[in-house]
Design an enzyme around this catalytic site. Structure first.
Site, PDB file in Angstrom:
ATOM      1  N   ASP A 141       0.766  -1.334  -0.088  1.00  0.00           N
ATOM      2  CA  ASP A 141      -0.001  -0.001   0.062  1.00  0.00           C
ATOM      3  C   ASP A 141       0.866   1.339   0.133  1.00  0.00           C
ATOM      4  OD1 ASP A 141       0.561  -0.466   2.703  1.00  0.00           O
ATOM      5  OD2 ASP A 141      -0.843   0.941   3.530  1.00  0.00           O
TER       6      ASP A 141
ATOM      7  N   GLU B  80      -0.103  -1.044   5.836  1.00  0.00           N
ATOM      8  CA  GLU B  80       0.931  -0.387   6.800  1.00  0.00           C
ATOM      9  C   GLU B  80       0.871   0.950   6.839  1.00  0.00           C
ATOM     10  OE1 GLU B  80       4.723   1.311   8.147  1.00  0.00           O
ATOM     11  OE2 GLU B  80       3.637   1.955   6.334  1.00  0.00           O
TER      12      GLU B  80
HETATM   13  N1  BES Z   1       8.442   3.157   5.615  1.00  0.00           N
HETATM   14  C1  BES Z   1       7.805   3.848   6.474  1.00  0.00           C
HETATM   15  C2  BES Z   1       8.473   4.082   7.993  1.00  0.00           C
HETATM   16  C3  BES Z   1       9.663   4.925   7.744  1.00  0.00           C
HETATM   17  C4  BES Z   1       9.929   6.363   7.444  1.00  0.00           C
HETATM   18  C5  BES Z   1      10.899   4.379   8.510  1.00  0.00           C
HETATM   19  C6  BES Z   1      10.897   6.734   7.423  1.00  0.00           C
HETATM   20  C7  BES Z   1      12.285   5.070   8.453  1.00  0.00           C
HETATM   21  C8  BES Z   1      12.163   6.325   8.016  1.00  0.00           C
HETATM   22  C9  BES Z   1       6.285   3.620   7.036  1.00  0.00           C
HETATM   23  O1  BES Z   1       5.807   3.360   5.457  1.00  0.00           O
HETATM   24  C10 BES Z   1       5.583   4.820   7.445  1.00  0.00           C
HETATM   25  O2  BES Z   1       5.479   5.819   6.773  1.00  0.00           O
HETATM   26  N2  BES Z   1       5.243   4.659   8.681  1.00  0.00           N
HETATM   27  C11 BES Z   1       4.329   5.617   9.359  1.00  0.00           C
HETATM   28  C12 BES Z   1       3.588   4.765  10.309  1.00  0.00           C
HETATM   29  C13 BES Z   1       2.343   5.218  10.856  1.00  0.00           C
HETATM   30  C14 BES Z   1       1.436   5.354   9.613  1.00  0.00           C
HETATM   31  C15 BES Z   1       1.828   4.480  12.217  1.00  0.00           C
HETATM   32  C16 BES Z   1       5.139   6.894   9.983  1.00  0.00           C
HETATM   33  O3  BES Z   1       6.073   6.761  10.330  1.00  0.00           O
HETATM   34  O4  BES Z   1       4.422   7.836   9.860  1.00  0.00           O
HETATM   35 MN    MN Z   2       7.029   2.167   4.275  1.00  0.00          MN
HETATM   36 MN    MN Z   3       5.207   5.224   4.575  1.00  0.00          MN
END
Ligand code: BES
Ligand code: MN
Ligand code: MN
Length: 454
Positions: A88, A153
């Site tokens: 997604d 996710e």
């Molecule tokens: N891939 C990211 C997480 C991430 C971003 C890890 C930058 C390391 C560096 C993931 O897809 C994401 O965007 N996670 C969200 C989680 C939230 C929706 C609970 C986030 O970090 O905002």
């Molecule tokens: Mn991600």
């Molecule tokens: Mn993300």
């Protein structure tokens, strides 16, 4: 391994064309009208897993978006790695700021531009292609592999958590491997051992029962927007510390060893400020930028709305004001407890002149993973072989909600072997992924399977 890497090098163009097909699918998880694209993306992943040589592939329906599961268990006696990723993507707005349409992938200057290129379609696809390279050359994998690819996710992985709880036997493994984080710098192999957690809140203030003429009533009633702005400003003190009682109670200190490691990673505040288009950086006093990004919690207002926001002027006392506020958390803060403390404090800050409602939108636990496990060591060696450089160890500021579920329910360590860059515009217009890192990621993945099987 020579044959495997040669196969990868020889099939670069084919891999990129396939990734383009994946990126054309508009699998935005948060928008209901994209439900069909979500299913198409799940089917795409399932089809590519089968084509790569993964024998048992299944699409599991959930109350939300489907989960793609695949396994190849043809190496008895060898360890099993579970590879996680998400198909997604985030919404594309503001669409007018994209130089090229977000779902019409474009290769330019060694990068592929599209929504999801780096987060996370490009990164998860690396692992499917490394598996393919093994099957097409050696005819088998050096260890057992399970794939778990989800479609929620970006909206908190709620249904995946249920799925894991109900299927611990199916998902049994020795470690989890994820590519959904960032390299410290282009070309530098990076193992991430920490992620921040999150509590996402919404605060809604209501004043008068409808918008009022600000001439007739201004001065007689509290303005919910003024009040909200005042409350938000009270959430930090002048040193940039968060003022919510008990907020820092369980924050673990940054060890001396970690501080030294951060210092060794050369980091320039000036360079980052320039890249981000700000005059200077900002944050909690007494900590370096890397410390603030990786090991300190934060509180940010993501959006604030209410009243008149159209063109021109309109004179009102608005009836309502809302703010979306998220907190990035670090070990060992508990997002549920933090949400409660936040709610209590907001209610205390709100004057009697407004009504206040606080909602918890979602939460994620912060993560620290061990670096001395077999899988972490294998990942570090694998990247060194692929990149020809020493691996650096970092934490990251983002969150991946499901990681703590792997730790708690499957009771195995997670290895974060991400190939993105923080300059690749994830969640923002003109998202892209370096094709060099895409290929190095496939080679790293192949080396990982080799190293971890030994
Ligand atoms: N891939 C990211 C997480 C991430 C971003 C890890 C930058 C390391 C560096 C993931 O897809 C994401 O965007 N996670 C969200 C989680 C939230 C929706 C609970 C986030 O970090 O905002
Ligand atoms: Mn991600
Ligand atoms: Mn993300």
């Amino acid at each position: 391994m020579q044959e495997v890497t040669t196969y990868i090098q020889n099939n670069k163009d084919k891999f990129i064309e396939e990734l383009k097909d994946f990126l054309r699918i508009q699998s935005i998880s948060t928008l209901p009208e994209h439900k069909e694209a979500i299913n198409t993306a799940a089917e795409f992943v399932a089809r590519k897993l089968k084509a790569a040589g993964i024998s048992r592939v299944n699409i599991f329906k959930t109350e939300g978006h489907p989960i793609v599961y695949g396994e190849w268990l043809g190496a008895p006696g060898k360890p099993t790695v579970l590879i996680y990723g998400h198909y997604d993507v985030q919404p594309v707005d503001p669409i007018e700021l994209w130089d090229h349409p977000p779902f019409d992938p474009l290769v330019k200057d060694g990068k592929i531009f599209a929504r999801g290129a780096t987060d996370d379609k490009g990164q998860l696809y690396m692992h499917i292609k490394s598996v393919e390279a093994y099957f097409k050359t050696a005819g088998s994998l050096p260890l057992n592999v399970k794939f778990l690819i989800e479609g929620e996710e970006e909206i908190g992985s709620e249904n995946l958590e249920k799925f894991i709880n109900d299927n611990t036997e199916l998902l049994k493994c020795n470690s989890v491997l994820i590519s959904d984080t960032e390299l410290y710098e282009a070309g530098v192999p990076t193992l991430t051992y920490g992620l921040r957690g999150m509590s996402y809140m919404e605060v809604e203030l209501t004043g008068p029962s409808q918008d009022l003429h600000s001439g007739s009533f201004g001065g007689a009633v509290a303005n919910p927007i003024n009040v909200l702005a005042d409350m938000i400003s009270k959430l930090h003190d002048k040193n940039g510390r968060i003022t919510i009682p008990h907020f820092y109670n369980n924050v673990i200190r940054i060890t001396k060893r970690e501080k030294e490691n951060y210092k060794r990673l050369k980091f320039s505040d000036k360079k980052l400020a320039r890249e981000l288009g700000v005059n200077e950086l900002y944050g909690e006093k007494g900590f370096t930028t890397l410390e603030r990004l990786w090991a300190r919690p934060t509180l940010d207002c993501n959006g604030i709305f209410g009243g008149f926001t159209g063109k021109g002027a309109k004179t009102i006392i608005p009836s309502m004001a809302t703010a979306k506020i998220s907190m990035r958390l670090v070990p060992n803060q508990d997002p549920k407890r933090i949400a409660k403390e936040f709610t209590k404090y907001i209610k205390k800050l709100a004057p009697n002149s407004v009504k206040v409602v606080v909602r918890e939108l979602h939460c994620a636990y912060p993560v620290l993973t061990p670096l001395d496990g077999k899988a972490a060591i294998a990942a570090s060696k694998a990247m060194e072989k692929a990149f020809g450089k020493k691996t650096v160890y970092v934490r990251d500021g983002g969150s991946i909600p499901i990681v703590t579920v792997f730790t708690k329910k499957l009771k195995v360590p997670t290895v974060l072997m991400g190939m993105g860059l923080n300059s690749e515009n994830l969640h923002s217009p003109n998202e892209h992924f370096s094709l060099n890192h895409f290929i190095l990621g496939i080679i790293s993945s192949a080396w990982f399977l080799q190293e971890y099987s030994a």
